[in-house]
Motif scaffolding. Structure first.
Motif, PDB file in Angstrom:
ATOM      1  N   ARG A  84     -70.369  -4.185  21.278  1.00 48.95           N
ATOM      2  CA  ARG A  84     -69.690  -4.320  19.987  1.00 48.95           C
ATOM      3  C   ARG A  84     -69.915  -3.063  19.149  1.00 48.95           C
ATOM      4  O   ARG A  84     -70.979  -2.447  19.206  1.00 48.95           O
ATOM      5  CB  ARG A  84     -70.225  -5.566  19.268  1.00 48.95           C
ATOM      6  CG  ARG A  84     -69.619  -5.836  17.906  1.00 48.95           C
ATOM      7  CD  ARG A  84     -69.944  -7.228  17.415  1.00 48.95           C
ATOM      8  NE  ARG A  84     -69.112  -8.233  18.061  1.00 48.95           N
ATOM      9  CZ  ARG A  84     -67.844  -8.484  17.720  1.00 48.95           C
ATOM     10  NH1 ARG A  84     -67.263  -7.789  16.746  1.00 48.95           N
ATOM     11  NH2 ARG A  84     -67.164  -9.413  18.355  1.00 48.95           N
ATOM     12  N   TYR A  85     -68.886  -2.684  18.373  1.00 46.73           N
ATOM     13  CA  TYR A  85     -68.987  -1.496  17.511  1.00 46.73           C
ATOM     14  C   TYR A  85     -68.267  -1.767  16.181  1.00 46.73           C
ATOM     15  O   TYR A  85     -67.227  -1.228  15.875  1.00 46.73           O
ATOM     16  CB  TYR A  85     -68.423  -0.244  18.216  1.00 46.73           C
ATOM     17  CG  TYR A  85     -67.036  -0.386  18.799  1.00 46.73           C
ATOM     18  CD1 TYR A  85     -65.905   0.032  18.097  1.00 46.73           C
ATOM     19  CD2 TYR A  85     -66.853  -0.933  20.052  1.00 46.73           C
ATOM     20  CE1 TYR A  85     -64.641  -0.090  18.636  1.00 46.73           C
ATOM     21  CE2 TYR A  85     -65.590  -1.057  20.606  1.00 46.73           C
ATOM     22  CZ  TYR A  85     -64.489  -0.625  19.888  1.00 46.73           C
ATOM     23  OH  TYR A  85     -63.226  -0.766  20.426  1.00 46.73           O
ATOM     24  N   LEU A  93     -67.298   1.386  13.723  1.00 44.82           N
ATOM     25  CA  LEU A  93     -66.656   2.630  14.170  1.00 44.82           C
ATOM     26  C   LEU A  93     -65.312   2.882  13.500  1.00 44.82           C
ATOM     27  O   LEU A  93     -65.000   4.022  13.127  1.00 44.82           O
ATOM     28  CB  LEU A  93     -66.487   2.611  15.691  1.00 44.82           C
ATOM     29  CG  LEU A  93     -65.871   3.874  16.296  1.00 44.82           C
ATOM     30  CD1 LEU A  93     -66.723   5.098  15.982  1.00 44.82           C
ATOM     31  CD2 LEU A  93     -65.688   3.722  17.808  1.00 44.82           C
ATOM     32  N   TYR A 149     -72.364   4.335  18.232  1.00 43.07           N
ATOM     33  CA  TYR A 149     -71.529   3.397  17.485  1.00 43.07           C
ATOM     34  C   TYR A 149     -71.771   1.927  17.826  1.00 43.07           C
ATOM     35  O   TYR A 149     -71.206   1.039  17.214  1.00 43.07           O
ATOM     36  CB  TYR A 149     -70.039   3.724  17.628  1.00 43.07           C
ATOM     37  CG  TYR A 149     -69.467   3.864  19.020  1.00 43.07           C
ATOM     38  CD1 TYR A 149     -69.477   2.815  19.927  1.00 43.07           C
ATOM     39  CD2 TYR A 149     -68.851   5.056  19.404  1.00 43.07           C
ATOM     40  CE1 TYR A 149     -68.921   2.936  21.179  1.00 43.07           C
ATOM     41  CE2 TYR A 149     -68.277   5.189  20.663  1.00 43.07           C
ATOM     42  CZ  TYR A 149     -68.307   4.125  21.545  1.00 43.07           C
ATOM     43  OH  TYR A 149     -67.736   4.254  22.786  1.00 43.07           O
ATOM     44  N   TYR A 150     -72.622   1.634  18.798  1.00 39.70           N
ATOM     45  CA  TYR A 150     -72.815   0.229  19.184  1.00 39.70           C
ATOM     46  C   TYR A 150     -73.586  -0.564  18.135  1.00 39.70           C
ATOM     47  O   TYR A 150     -74.524  -0.073  17.521  1.00 39.70           O
ATOM     48  CB  TYR A 150     -73.537   0.138  20.530  1.00 39.70           C
ATOM     49  CG  TYR A 150     -72.633   0.450  21.695  1.00 39.70           C
ATOM     50  CD1 TYR A 150     -71.604  -0.421  22.056  1.00 39.70           C
ATOM     51  CD2 TYR A 150     -72.787   1.617  22.431  1.00 39.70           C
ATOM     52  CE1 TYR A 150     -70.772  -0.145  23.105  1.00 39.70           C
ATOM     53  CE2 TYR A 150     -71.947   1.908  23.494  1.00 39.70           C
ATOM     54  CZ  TYR A 150     -70.936   1.020  23.825  1.00 39.70           C
ATOM     55  OH  TYR A 150     -70.101   1.309  24.867  1.00 39.70           O
ATOM     56  N   THR A 151     -73.169  -1.831  17.956  1.00 37.48           N
ATOM     57  CA  THR A 151     -73.879  -2.794  17.099  1.00 37.48           C
ATOM     58  C   THR A 151     -73.871  -4.141  17.834  1.00 37.48           C
ATOM     59  O   THR A 151     -73.007  -4.400  18.674  1.00 37.48           O
ATOM     60  CB  THR A 151     -73.178  -2.983  15.741  1.00 37.48           C
ATOM     61  OG1 THR A 151     -71.820  -3.404  15.968  1.00 37.48           O
ATOM     62  CG2 THR A 151     -73.159  -1.693  14.939  1.00 37.48           C
TER      63      THR A 151
END
Length: 425
Positions: free
Chosen positions: A286-287, A290, A262-264
């Protein structure tokens, strides 16, 4: 008949160690309160689907490490392997987004993964989890990194280092994923077995491989930073600038991708040189997708988790945790004295003193020895004569100075006693 032992990968946190945990939790609670974070307490049991959708079915966590079972209603239930997904589920289910704005939330508690136990890594482990939901601003990224740094430094950790990276947007990540597969495919047979399995399922995790041959291969792999869009690069640049403005040193680590799908954008880890091979004490990122992925509205978010087992090991090694303080140790002997001791101890506690009562019933000599070992500032002594006369003997353990007071006088001079105890400490 043999004793029943704790399960492999679990351990008992005994009273002397629990003091360290309490210090960590109190320090974090104070810092988070001053930064306007509010505590939330989601359950440890969740539907298995939450983690399959949130973390990603191709991850090792979901594929190999979860404790899942079918309950009596035929539902697949999982002991949470991490905290963020459950916190986001609570955010959605309770419509915390309805008021708009930014939600700053934190939680601490156990999580569960079936892994090989080692120092600082257990199958039941504990995390401090901190999240900001509702902001895309790079300042949110910097805030959570600064909060994590504050907590660790306030606890007395000094040899810390921060690695940061950007994994970009979902589109950036997919483009990099394709480039990485194209690069690694010719080397497939030379990769370790786990990396071969991850090549098509979750290739970014190959960057975390500890296998020496795999590490050699990925040295020349394409960099994720070369696949960032202009917007993603701009976000990452602002994070770096603001960290520098706060005086927080960092290293850009293009191999840092974190383990969950889910990380961005921003990903980060804080390491301690005092912990050896398992050096990471905090990780986050950051996610932004999600919340929507789990059925909520489009709400960007960022957060981190601190592993409390590793952190408490460090604090014990560095001996930075204050020892518990005891003001009075109460000794008594006799049918009349012992009930009075119970009442007087409770009255002193109500006035803010830390008081331990010796309940052994042993002779005074043995009780005095325990008083000397207790670390208390003073010993309060009651025999039947004191009980009948309404008095108490007060003995300062550092000097041996002793005086007889009425019990009323002892209670009335609380402020004077506190001042003297403060000077002795």
């Amino acid at each position: 008949m043999s004793n029943i032992q704790a399960l492999r990968g679990t351990r008992d946190i005994l009273p002397d160690e629990a003091v360290v945990w309490q210090h960590v939790e109190a320090t974090a609670r104070d810092i988070l309160h001053r930064a306007a974070y509010r505590e939330i307490r989601p359950p440890m049991l969740e539907q298995t689907e939450l983690f399959a959708r949130g973390i990603g079915e191709a991850t090792d966590v979901v594929g190999k490490e979860m404790y899942s079972f079918e309950d009596r209603g035929g539902r697949s239930i999982t002991l949470r392997p991490e905290i963020t997904a459950g916190l986001v589920r609570a955010f959605i289910g309770n419509k915390l987004f309805a008021s708009g704005g930014v939600q700053r939330l934190w939680h601490t508690g156990p999580a569960f993964r079936y892994e090989r136990p080692q120092k600082g890594r257990q199958r039941q482990f504990h995390q401090l989890d901190v999240e900001i939901l509702g902001s895309r601003d790079p300042r949110a990224d910097v805030e959570v990194i600064a909060i994590a740094t504050d907590i660790l430094q306030t606890l007395g950790l000094k040899s810390l280092s921060l690695d940061i990276n950007s994994v970009g947007s979902g589109a950036d990540r997919q483009a990099y994923r394709d480039a990485l597969i194209n690069y690694l495919t010719p080397y497939r047979d030379d990769l370790d077995s786990d990396s071969q399995d991850r090549l098509t399922r979750n290739p970014l995790r190959i960057l975390d491989s500890k296998d020496s041959r795999t590490q050699e291969i990925i040295q020349d792999a394409p960099s994720l930073l070369d696949h960032l869009s202009e917007d993603s690069q701009g976000h990452f640049d602002q994070v770096q600038q603001q960290l520098s403005a706060l005086g927080i040193d960092f290293t850009i680590n293009p191999r840092l991708v974190r383990g969950l799908d889910y990380y961005t954008h921003t990903a980060f880890e804080i390491m301690s040189a005092d912990l050896g091979a398992q050096a990471t004490v905090c990780g986050g990122g950051r996610y932004d997708g999600l919340v929507q992925q789990l059925g909520g509205p489009e709400v960007p978010a960022i957060g981190f988790a601190i592993g409390l087992e590793r952190l408490t090991i460090l604090l014990q090694q560095l001996q930075t945790t204050p020892t518990p303080t005891l003001d009075f140790y109460m000794v008594s002997r006799g049918e009349k004295a012992e009930p009075v001791t119970t009442v007087l101890a409770q009255q002193l506690r109500h006035q803010g003193f830390a008081v331990e009562v010796d309940l052994s019933g042993s002779v005074f000599g043995k009780q005095f020895k325990r008083a000397d070992r207790s670390g208390a500032m003073a010993c309060l002594i009651l025999g039947d004569a004191e009980a009948e006369g309404g008095t108490v003997q007060l003995k300062w353990l550092s000097s041996g100075e002793q005086a007889e007071l009425s019990q009323g006088e002892l209670l009335d001079m609380a402020d004077t006693l506190k001042a003297k105890i403060a000077t002795l400490r």
